[in-house]
Design an enzyme around this catalytic site. Structure first.
Site, mmCIF file in Angstrom:
data_model
loop_
_atom_site.group_PDB
_atom_site.id
_atom_site.type_symbol
_atom_site.label_atom_id
_atom_site.label_comp_id
_atom_site.label_asym_id
_atom_site.label_seq_id
_atom_site.Cartn_x
_atom_site.Cartn_y
_atom_site.Cartn_z
ATOM 1 C CD GLU A 73 -2.903 -1.187 2.315
ATOM 2 O OE1 GLU A 73 -2.838 -0.308 3.202
ATOM 3 O OE2 GLU A 73 -3.767 -2.084 2.304
ATOM 4 C CD GLU A 112 -3.101 -6.091 4.233
ATOM 5 O OE1 GLU A 112 -1.944 -5.904 3.816
ATOM 6 O OE2 GLU A 112 -3.685 -5.300 4.999
HETATM 7 C C1 GAL Z 1 -3.995 -2.622 5.550
HETATM 8 C C2 GAL Z 1 -2.501 -2.601 5.844
HETATM 9 C C3 GAL Z 1 -2.163 -3.486 7.020
HETATM 10 C C4 GAL Z 1 -3.119 -3.224 8.146
HETATM 11 C C5 GAL Z 1 -4.525 -3.479 7.660
HETATM 12 C C6 GAL Z 1 -5.597 -3.361 8.701
HETATM 13 O O1 GAL Z 1 -4.371 -1.531 4.812
HETATM 14 O O2 GAL Z 1 -1.780 -3.037 4.734
HETATM 15 O O3 GAL Z 1 -0.854 -3.252 7.415
HETATM 16 O O4 GAL Z 1 -2.974 -1.913 8.545
HETATM 17 O O5 GAL Z 1 -4.809 -2.546 6.652
HETATM 18 O O6 GAL Z 1 -6.869 -3.556 8.124
#
Ligand code: GAL
Length: 832
Positions: free
Chosen positions: A434, A510
């Site tokens: 991100e 993710e």
């Molecule tokens: C994402 C990020 C992670 C964590 C997650 C929580 O955007 O890559 O590191 O912060 O959100 O939902």
């Protein structure tokens, strides 16, 4: 550099804890006799400095995990723009509320037996948090800023032959340098390696298996050599490949000549190769011996696996020719109550728990894993996506990695890849998470720069990054640049991304970020984004998530229905310290709620949902909620069943509540609108839900049916009676007498019949005698400020995990748990 040597424990000498010798190469692990301070003076580098008053510590050591917790340790006045925050506010506990910020010094006195002129020596830090400056005998050896990476220095010219050497390491963690708990100090191992002048350097081999057939596999081994002679004539390298039983299955001898300068190129053939995969993680070892004329100069081992990985557009990811979906989880590096301090037993336990859930891949978000972690994945059969950065040039954090990117990014990527490019578990490199550059003009060039380094250093693995700005990256070439387009959340954009992107496959780098607190149930049971409750917990009905995220099934359905979706990495497998979203500003909340398993390593209900879908080798039949409500008699209390069986019938106190069957008419194509999300349509395909059941203390029973309609399994839970005793269950009852092996003991408050008293929160105390000691404890309550090291803690939802550590002597540990009003229990653990 691992096998084929004999290990000696040189405790009596008091210098080294572990030493490994070959004829020509010696390796020591620098674990003991460290001195540590949180003060900071220039004279600490001085050989004559008297550090006797400093604290004695053993490395790996995380100075911050001892606390105490305080909102003031790591306050951040920021707006988290990735989370959609427009205005700055006071974030407490974002990095765990532990004292990691500031300076720490370590000193160690050691001898290198046998070191003299004509020898070479290197020091390897598996990771040091952070901004490590290393001094040896008063002189600066080097600096490495990134706390997660492994780095090494040549210390030949700094060592004193035959003398005691003084190693001093200064570390400094800046405030606002992290988005989660980073840990602090020499939290990973430190090694010293001594070789002859002619030697194979650190990470000097690159092994690939370019051709794999049932009958044979071709192994290509490139071995770098430093001859120190200015003349390569007269050197040769013999390599033997040994199978898992140590039997030699291939061998070759190669002469170094002026055309290949400093690299031997060897081709070997392994007949009838045993392939590495997640179920049969078969490993081979290439043992190479470097000779100058007939003198052995060095010996070096490379552990590897024989396996093929392939991505076919529109079809998916293939491991050894078999389509394999990534059933993955993201993991931060901390080990809960142990902090960041690496421990092999704790790592292996994490992998065991994940494997039982059906996980086949782990993303080491958002940084480089410890070597113990990669080794365990090789040996236990877990694929890895090894990651580099959470930031490139553009900042997320005031003192984040952007400060180092220009100067250090290439070195950091190279070290990661050289370190792990022979490990079969690693199937993909991830160059970023991100990064704010996603929406910036020209940033695709940075993505290409990093990806090209990966291709240059290791042409055999895939490269991805986690992108969360689909609107930008699909249209500005940023996503098109990547070999594998990885998306964080927003599965609903997969179809558009697929239409526009050239790769023709999509990876969920993710996903989910569903939140839950073990054993806590909120009513009414409705889908909620960013819920806030007074108790700082969230619901374990698995219906709550963040503003940008969703529920497990919102992702299952994509990867089941879209042939080009190749799987996902769920945020996260385990809870971690820091990021207590949605409780950004609600101290004492200081650890995450994202985990499928809590910070104590105890599965939440969600574990069984993933298990029912992912673990196809075992049956799952799990009922929630726990049936222990003091004040819900007569109230609507839905019952969910997580199971791999298609159908089940539910009974409350013997009365049928009807049969439910998973509804496979819901697909990615006819769900996803607001109403369907509210109605839990996608959930109906994967969970069995009785939404209108009324609570009445007693028994909840479920009878599962297979696809043919046969009743095949049943399960029953009961309202617990009066708390009666403590039940102890160890993950391992036999430990190694090495002073660092761990047994994780699940402690439950139960009634006289063994039913879990899931509302109990009484304090439990511990005592260990014999060949081990009490080491740490955690209860999974993200708002608990209790010390992880004190031998007592309150139960959370009736349970907690206490950790027992072996001593260096054989014998038995008697581990006792006691609590007011309960019968205490003693558990016996053997130490061998
Ligand atoms: C994402 C990020 C992670 C964590 C997650 C929580 O955007 O890559 O590191 O912060 O959100 O939902």
């Amino acid at each position: 550099m691992k096998k084929n040597y004999f290990a000696v424990i040189l405790l009596s000498l008091g210098f080294w804890s572990t030493a490994v010798f070959a004829q020509s190469r010696s390796e020591w692990l620098l674990e003991k006799n460290w001195k540590f301070t949180r003060t900071d003076e220039p004279e600490f580098t001085n050989v004559k400095y008297n550090d006797s008053k400093w604290q004695n510590v053993i490395v790996p050591h995380d100075w911050a995990i001892y606390g105490p917790f305080s909102a003031n340790n790591d306050k951040q006045h920021v707006a988290i723009s990735q989370d959609g925050q427009k205005e700055a506010s006071e974030h407490a506990g974002r990095t765990g509320g532990l004292p990691f910020v500031g300076v720490g010094w370590y000193r160690n006195k050691f001898r290198v037996p046998g070191f003299n002129k004509g020898k070479k020596a290197s020091i390897i830090f598996d990771g040091a948090m952070s901004n490590a400056t290393v001094y040896l005998n008063g002189k600066k050896v080097g600096f490495w800023p990134y706390g997660y990476n492994t780095f090494h220095f040549d210390i030949t010219e700094f060592l004193e032959p035959g003398e005691e050497n003084i190693l001093a390491v200064r570390l400094e963690n800046f405030p606002e340098s992290s988005r989660w708990y980073p840990g602090a100090g020499l939290y990973r191992n430190v090694h010293v390696v001594m070789t002859e002048t002619a030697h194979i350097p650190v990470w000097g081999t690159q092994l690939t298996t370019p051709v794999i057939h049932k009958e044979f596999a071709k192994v290509n081994l490139k071995t770098k050599v430093i001859t120190g002679a200015g003349n390569v004539a007269g050197f040769h390298l013999t390599t033997e490949i040994k199978d898992a039983d140590g039997k030699v299955v291939a061998s070759t001898k190669t002469l170094l000549n002026k055309y290949n300068e400093d690299t031997f190129n060897q081709e070997l053939l392994v007949l009838n190769p045993q392939l590495w995969d997640t179920e049969h993680p078969v490993l081979y070892t290439a043992v190479s011996k470097l000779y100058e004329e007939n003198e052995l100069r060095d010996e070096y081992s490379t552990t590897f696996g024989i396996r093929s990985i392939e991505i076919i557009p529109n079809k998916g990811f293939f491991l050894n020719g078999k389509r394999t979906q990534f059933k993955g989880v993201c993991l931060h590096h901390d080990l809960g109550p142990l902090g960041a301090a690496v421990n092999d037993a704790a790592i292996r336990r994490q992998i065991r728990i994940m494997k039982d859930m059906g996980v086949n891949a782990i993303r080491t978000s958002h940084n480089m894993p410890a070597p113990e972690f990669v080794k365990a994945c090789d040996e236990m059969g877990m694929m890895l996506m090894a990651e580099t950065f959470d930031e490139w040039k553009a900042p997320k954090q005031k003192n984040g990695y952007h400060k180092y990117f220009e100067e250090w990014a290439e070195k950091d990527v190279v070290n990661l890849i050289h370190h792990y490019r022979n490990n079969p578990s690693v199937v993909m490199w991830c160059i970023g998470n991100e990064v704010p550059e996603q929406g910036m003009l020209g940033a695709a060039k940075t993505a290409k720069f990093l990806q090209d380094i990966c291709f240059r250093e290791d042409p055999t693995r895939f490269v991805t990054q986690g992108m969360d700005q689909p609107g930008s990256v699909i249209n500005n070439n940023f996503a098109a640049t990547m070999q594998v387009a990885g998306f964080n959340y927003r599965p609903f954009v997969y179809p558009e991304a697929y239409k526009k992107l050239p790769q023709q496959i999509i990876l969920g780098t993710e996903t989910a970020s569903t939140i839950s607190s073990r054993g806590i149930y909120k009513f009414p049971v409705i889908r909620r984004a960013m819920p806030i409750y007074e108790d700082l917990q969230v619901s374990s009905y698995d219906v709550e998530h963040c503003g940008w995220s969703d529920l497990p099934e919102d992702n299952f359905i994509q990867h089941d229905d879209l042939p080009y979706a190749i799987g996902e990495f769920v945020w996260t497998g385990f809870d971690y310290l820091g990021e207590p979203t949605p409780y950004y500003t609600n101290w004492p909340s200081h650890s995450s709620l994202f985990g499928i398993v809590d910070l104590a390593g105890i599965p939440k209900d969600r574990y069984y949902l993933y298990r029912s879908h992912w673990n196809t080798a075992a049956n799952t039949l799990h009922i929630l909620p726990s049936w222990n409500f003091r004040d819900r008699a007569g109230q609507t209390t839905p019952v969910f069943v997580y199971t791999n069986y298609p159908t089940a019938e539910l009974f409350i106190n013997g009365k049928s509540q009807g049969k439910k069957t998973k509804d496979t008419t819901f697909t990615v194509y006819n769900t996803g609108d607001k109403k369907s999300l509210e109605d839990f349509d996608r959930q109906k395909r994967y969970r069995l839900m009785w939404m209108d059941t009324k609570y009445k203390p007693g028994a909840v029973k479920v009878v599962a049916y297979d696809a043919k309609g046969n009743a095949v399994e049943e399960k029953e839970i009961h309202t617990a009676g009066k708390p009666h005793h403590l039940e102890l269950k160890a993950d391992r009852t036999q430990l190694t007498a090495n002073g660092k092996d761990l047994s994780f003991v699940l402690v439950s408050v139960v009634d006289k019949d063994g039913n879990l008293c899931s509302e109990d929160t009484r304090e439990i105390s511990f005592k260990a005698t014999g060949a081990g000691k009490f080491h740490a404890v955690a209860n999974g309550n993200s708002a608990s400020l209790e010390s992880f090291q004190a031998p007592k803690m309150k139960a959370f939802s009736g349970q907690l995990t206490a950790i027992v550590k072996s001593e260096e002597k054989q014998g038995v540990v008697y581990f006792e748990a006691s609590a007011k009003g309960l019968k205490s229990t003693v558990l016996k653990i053997e130490v061998k």
